[in-house]
Design a protein around this motif. Structure first.
Motif, PDB file in Angstrom:
ATOM      1  N   GLN A 108       6.695  -2.348   8.986  1.00  0.00           N
ATOM      2  CA  GLN A 108       7.258  -1.055   9.381  1.00  0.00           C
ATOM      3  C   GLN A 108       6.299   0.082   9.055  1.00  0.00           C
ATOM      4  N   GLN A 109       5.617  -0.020   7.924  1.00  0.00           N
ATOM      5  CA  GLN A 109       4.655   1.023   7.580  1.00  0.00           C
ATOM      6  C   GLN A 109       3.498   1.049   8.573  1.00  0.00           C
ATOM      7  N   TRP A 110       3.023  -0.128   8.944  1.00  0.00           N
ATOM      8  CA  TRP A 110       1.934  -0.223   9.924  1.00  0.00           C
ATOM      9  C   TRP A 110       2.357   0.386  11.260  1.00  0.00           C
ATOM     10  N   LEU A 111       3.583   0.105  11.694  1.00  0.00           N
ATOM     11  CA  LEU A 111       4.071   0.658  12.950  1.00  0.00           C
ATOM     12  C   LEU A 111       4.181   2.178  12.878  1.00  0.00           C
ATOM     13  N   LYS A 112       4.618   2.698  11.743  1.00  0.00           N
ATOM     14  CA  LYS A 112       4.714   4.150  11.584  1.00  0.00           C
ATOM     15  C   LYS A 112       3.337   4.798  11.586  1.00  0.00           C
ATOM     16  N   GLN A 113       2.321   4.036  11.160  1.00  0.00           N
ATOM     17  CA  GLN A 113       0.954   4.562  11.156  1.00  0.00           C
ATOM     18  C   GLN A 113       0.301   4.500  12.534  1.00  0.00           C
ATOM     19  N   GLY A 114       1.085   4.041  13.535  1.00  0.00           N
ATOM     20  CA  GLY A 114       0.549   3.964  14.886  1.00  0.00           C
ATOM     21  C   GLY A 114       0.072   2.589  15.294  1.00  0.00           C
ATOM     22  N   ALA A 115       0.279   1.601  14.428  1.00  0.00           N
ATOM     23  CA  ALA A 115      -0.049   0.198  14.719  1.00  0.00           C
ATOM     24  C   ALA A 115      -1.497   0.017  15.169  1.00  0.00           C
ATOM     25  N   PRO A 116      -2.468   0.486  14.384  1.00  0.00           N
ATOM     26  CA  PRO A 116      -3.870   0.265  14.765  1.00  0.00           C
ATOM     27  C   PRO A 116      -4.250  -1.210  14.645  1.00  0.00           C
ATOM     28  N   VAL A 117      -5.090  -1.676  15.563  1.00  0.00           N
ATOM     29  CA  VAL A 117      -5.553  -3.069  15.559  1.00  0.00           C
ATOM     30  C   VAL A 117      -7.068  -3.067  15.405  1.00  0.00           C
ATOM     31  N   ASP A 118      -7.543  -3.676  14.331  1.00  0.00           N
ATOM     32  CA  ASP A 118      -8.981  -3.686  14.035  1.00  0.00           C
ATOM     33  C   ASP A 118      -9.510  -5.121  13.948  1.00  0.00           C
ATOM     34  N   GLU A 119      -9.055  -5.958  14.872  1.00  0.00           N
ATOM     35  CA  GLU A 119      -9.401  -7.375  14.828  1.00  0.00           C
ATOM     36  C   GLU A 119     -10.901  -7.597  14.982  1.00  0.00           C
ATOM     37  N   ALA A 148       0.833  -1.196   0.000  1.00  0.00           N
ATOM     38  CA  ALA A 148       0.000   0.000   0.000  1.00  0.00           C
ATOM     39  C   ALA A 148       0.870   1.248   0.000  1.00  0.00           C
ATOM     40  N   GLY A 149       0.379   2.291  -0.602  1.00  0.00           N
ATOM     41  CA  GLY A 149       1.125   3.534  -0.631  1.00  0.00           C
ATOM     42  C   GLY A 149       1.389   4.051   0.757  1.00  0.00           C
ATOM     43  N   ALA A 150       2.397   4.896   0.868  1.00  0.00           N
ATOM     44  CA  ALA A 150       2.845   5.344   2.189  1.00  0.00           C
ATOM     45  C   ALA A 150       1.725   6.000   2.979  1.00  0.00           C
ATOM     46  N   GLY A 151       0.756   6.633   2.268  1.00  0.00           N
ATOM     47  CA  GLY A 151      -0.310   7.308   2.977  1.00  0.00           C
ATOM     48  C   GLY A 151      -1.538   6.459   3.186  1.00  0.00           C
ATOM     49  N   GLU A 152      -1.584   5.266   2.601  1.00  0.00           N
ATOM     50  CA  GLU A 152      -2.770   4.418   2.684  1.00  0.00           C
ATOM     51  C   GLU A 152      -2.755   3.607   3.974  1.00  0.00           C
ATOM     52  N   ALA A 153      -3.852   3.657   4.708  1.00  0.00           N
ATOM     53  CA  ALA A 153      -3.925   2.951   5.979  1.00  0.00           C
ATOM     54  C   ALA A 153      -3.969   1.447   5.741  1.00  0.00           C
ATOM     55  N   LEU A 154      -3.195   0.711   6.543  1.00  0.00           N
ATOM     56  CA  LEU A 154      -3.178  -0.745   6.467  1.00  0.00           C
ATOM     57  C   LEU A 154      -4.209  -1.318   7.431  1.00  0.00           C
ATOM     58  N   SER A 155      -4.718  -2.480   7.096  1.00  0.00           N
ATOM     59  CA  SER A 155      -5.668  -3.182   7.948  1.00  0.00           C
ATOM     60  C   SER A 155      -4.929  -4.255   8.726  1.00  0.00           C
ATOM     61  N   TYR A 156      -5.135  -4.258  10.052  1.00  0.00           N
ATOM     62  CA  TYR A 156      -4.481  -5.282  10.861  1.00  0.00           C
ATOM     63  C   TYR A 156      -4.938  -6.672  10.439  1.00  0.00           C
ATOM     64  N   GLY A 157      -6.236  -6.872  10.329  1.00  0.00           N
ATOM     65  CA  GLY A 157      -6.750  -8.189   9.995  1.00  0.00           C
ATOM     66  C   GLY A 157      -6.344  -8.650   8.617  1.00  0.00           C
ATOM     67  N   ARG A 158      -6.351  -7.745   7.646  1.00  0.00           N
ATOM     68  CA  ARG A 158      -6.045  -8.113   6.262  1.00  0.00           C
ATOM     69  C   ARG A 158      -4.553  -8.151   5.976  1.00  0.00           C
TER      70      ARG A 158
END
Length: 761
Positions: free
Chosen positions: A178-189, A19-29
């Motif tokens: 690393q990108q997820w961690l930089k985004q604040g490591a959100p968890v959406d389980e 995902a692009g640097a600005g795109e939020a990652l999904s914890y579950g996905r």
């Protein structure tokens, strides 16, 4: 250590694009799949380094702790730290001493990010042995640094980044984390939800377990204490959906509010409702002890427990006395119902205390042989069931230790419970001496749970239906009092967070249980042969233990079994194999070849040739097959076939001992020259120690190399050619394929295997 910390993992999961640097990652996905396939193989259950469990969002948010679960010197019981039970939410876990691995602090990246960076900067040399001074053992000293301690950790343990001592993350996986961690490591389980069909069956079982009335409450309590550890699933349910039986403050139809007592038979402090709760997170093989629920099973429970007339005036209370003697606590329930329920599902119950609820079970496993068979006494020949007067005398003597933790009382407590057990054994001997002599009808043969094989690998063990391997040194015969005491001592009453006194009492009493099961079996053999077998099982210091601790064996009462030849135990086993062939779930031509064809039926020519070659390995002690001394307890052999197919075999090293009667000094009782190998199709361990990958055409050459490897240098050459080391570039593909094989052959049993014990060969 954290150096074994954020741990390692499982199977190469590639992302085609990040995902692009600005795109939020999904914890579950995006995140949990990486952790599941590259981290959960070490970070699950109580033996997760630093208690960092990465099998769920809840575990990731909980973080890590410096306090180990396994501590053989603990003099005070430790607070329990069970996911989903003992705390809920980050704040609650911080109050219990867990530190975040996701939070960035004081301008520093999150601890997880820094561990990943350290691992990436010092990868292992591809397919080479790890440095000899890098401790990867299961008993390593975990460091578990806090964020402000990481700089010192990095300086002292430069090769202890994550994944630890194994082929690392792919570029895509590393960048995604690393990108997820930089985004604040959100968890959406998202929590697992039962299907409508499962909801219907859940309601039926909860109605049974919570039916009104004293006897119904007593049955519900007994069933809960016998099924609380199970991964329950419904026939016709959704694949991968499993449930656990819990005590809740809320009735059916309301959200579950689980009651978190230290043991399942402690006072809940409130009204109890038994509920089926979906199991969250990744399924790992080592804790995946399955039990099927169905309409047929529901009818069977009703038949066993309510098919005869009996009454209960009141439900017993709780407390140490109730825990130490379930035979008194549940005396109102007909013992025939209790025993038959356990027999119907004997593999499940043996698995609960052999494979274990705690993931590292040397407290139990060092009291058993490395391989043996287990049989069960027929209910109609069990005097505890058939003779009420005998049962009344025996019940008070069946109390078990471990309820009191004070180290100063250890010796006195032990003597008290040992004396009760020995008084029971004397009573049993006298009663059975007056009963009809044991015969083949004394052995239960109700279904394929009747014949079980157990294999120990140091601090873990496995059990399977059927008679696997060569005829073992010892066999067990379990009656109801032995079966139920083993279950309560090692499962219901065992506290992995308990004191050294509690653990010592558990271990010492299980030694008595093993001795009792062996003496029960010995009673089947001709009287004149028993002393020789007893002397073989309890050699050297074992003779002292026989004199100090155990009751005298029955060496005189006759048996009705007619066993020919100079080795009655072997004669018994051979007749057993013939007589119960239709029940034997595991015919074994590789280890017990009876002719020229030492392979399974239905194989193609190449695989027949491979199994024929493998059959040369069992039956030869290490004194004549020196490579056994180089092999770990549980090696896996992956045979590559045409068309991308493969077959998987377990190579289990059975270590020989002069006896297994003492709590310390096991290495002093090893008899390495007598070690043997069992070779069997399938994965017979949750903890692979090593993996060999061999093209099917090369299997004869592989077997020949094993036969000729008489020293370390020759074994190293064998590993170089066919071994999959931790540093192998495709380690995770091969390691993951073992679980894939389980999923294809036994889908209900599939789960992530553990690699904490994968060795540096």
């Amino acid at each position: 250590m954290w150096r074994q910390g954020l741990a390692v993992c499982f199977f190469v999961f590639s992302f085609a694009g990040l995902a692009g640097a600005g795109e939020a990652l999904s914890y579950g996905r995006d995140i949990q799949p990486i952790l599941s396939e590259k981290c959960v193989a070490c970070h699950a259950c109580y033996d997760a380094p630093c208690q960092l469990n990465l099998g769920s969002g809840e575990g990731v948010l909980r973080g890590a702790s410096k306090l180990p679960v396994y501590d053989g010197t603990r003099t005070e019981a430790q607070a329990t730290t069970r996911l989903y039970l003992d705390a809920h939410g980050e704040a609650a876990w911080r109050a219990k001493g867990f530190a975040s691995v996701l939070d960035a602090r004081s301008g520093q990246a999150a601890l997880m990010a820094r561990m990943l960076e350290l691992g990436r900067s010092n990868p292992p040399t591809p397919n080479a042995k790890l440095p000899a001074d890098l401790d990867i053992s299961i008993r390593r000293d975990n460091q578990c640094p806090l964020p402000d301690e990481f700089a010192a950790y990095q300086q002292n343990f430069a090769h202890a980044g994550m994944p630890f001592a194994v082929a690392g993350l792919s570029d895509g996986e590393y960048a995604t984390l690393q990108q997820w961690l930089k985004q604040g490591a959100p968890v959406d389980e998202q929590a697992l939800q039962p299907s409508p069909a499962e909801q219907k069956q859940i309601a039926e079982w909860e109605n049974l377990l919570n039916a009104p009335g004293a006897r119904e409450a007593l049955v519900g309590r007994w069933l809960f204490e016998h099924l609380f550890l199970a991964h329950l699933y419904f026939e016709g349910g959704e694949p991968g959906h499993f449930f656990q039986l819990v005590r809740s403050r809320t009735p059916s139809g309301q959200p579950i509010d689980a009651i978190a007592t230290r043991r399942p038979n402690e006072d809940p402090g409130t009204q109890v409702y038994y509920r089926l709760w979906p199991i969250q997170g990744v399924i790992v093989h080592k804790t995946h002890i399955t039990y099927a629920l169905s309409a047929k099973k529901l009818a069977r429970v009703n038949e066993l427990f309510y098919g005869t007339h009996w009454t209960a005036d009141a439900v017993p209370g709780y407390g140490a006395q109730r825990r130490e003697n379930p035979f008194e606590t549940f005396a109102a329930i007909p013992p025939q119902a209790r025993y038959q329920f356990m027999l119907d599902n004997a593999e499940y119950f043996v698995r609960t205390f052999i494979r274990g609820p705690v993931c590292r079970g040397q407290i139990a496993t060092d009291v058993i042989r490395d391989n043996f068979w287990a049989l069960f006494q027929a209910p109609e020949r069990d005097l505890y069931l058939t003779d009420a007067a005998y049962r009344a005398k025996a019940t008070p003597l069946l109390a078990m230790p471990g309820q009191f933790d004070e180290i100063g009382d250890l010796l006195g407590l032990w003597r008290s419970y040992r004396n009760k057990r020995n008084a029971y054994e004397d009573l049993r001997q006298q009663a059975y001496a007056d009963a009809p002599a044991p015969s083949w009808s004394s052995i239960w043969a109700g279904n394929d749970n009747a014949l079980l094989s157990i294999f120990r690998q140091y601090d873990s063990a496995s059990v399977r239906k059927g008679l696997i391997g060569e005829i073992p040194q010892t066999l067990w015969l379990l009656d109801f009092p032995l079966f139920e005491r083993t279950y309560y001592q090692l499962v219901v009453n065992f506290d992995v967070f308990g004191t050294v006194s509690h653990q010592a009492q558990t271990r010492l009493y299980f030694d008595l249980i093993r001795n009792g099961a062996e003496l029960n079996f010995l009673r089947l053999l001709p009287a004149e042969s028993r002393q020789a077998y007893l002397d073989d099982w309890y050699q050297s210091s074992g003779q002292l233990k026989m004199w100090l601790t155990y009751v005298e064996a029955d060496l005189h009462t006759p048996t009705a079994l007619k066993l020919e030849g100079s080795d009655p135990k072997r004669a018994f086993a051979e007749v057993l194999l013939q007589r119960y062939a239709d029940l034997n779930a595991r015919p074994d031509p590789i280890n017990r070849c009876r002719g020229a064809h030492c392979y399974r039926n239905g194989l193609d020519e190449q695989l027949r040739s491979a199994e024929q070659a493998l059959s040369r390995l069992p039956g030869r002690p290490a004194a004549g097959l020196k490579v056994i001394e180089q092999l770990p307890e549980a090696s896996l052999l992956r045979i590559e076939l045409a068309g991308g197919r493969r077959e998987v075999y377990s190579l289990l090293r059975n270590r020989a001992h002069s006896n297994v009667a003492f709590i310390v000094g096991e290495s002093l009782r090893y008899q390495p020259g007598l070690d043997t190998l069992t070779v069997y199709p399938g994965v017979l361990t949750s903890y692979p120690n090593f993996l060999f990958n061999v093209p099917v055409a090369e299997v004869p050459a592989f077997v020949s190399a094993l036969e000729q490897a008489r020293d370390q240098r020759a074994f190293d050459r064998l590993v170089e050619r066919w071994g999959i080391r931790r540093s192998h570039p495709e380690f995770w593909r091969y390691f993951h394929d073992l679980s894939a094989h389980i999923r294809e052959t036994e889908p209900v049993e599939a789960g992530v295997l553990d690699m904490n014990r994968y060795q540096n060969l």
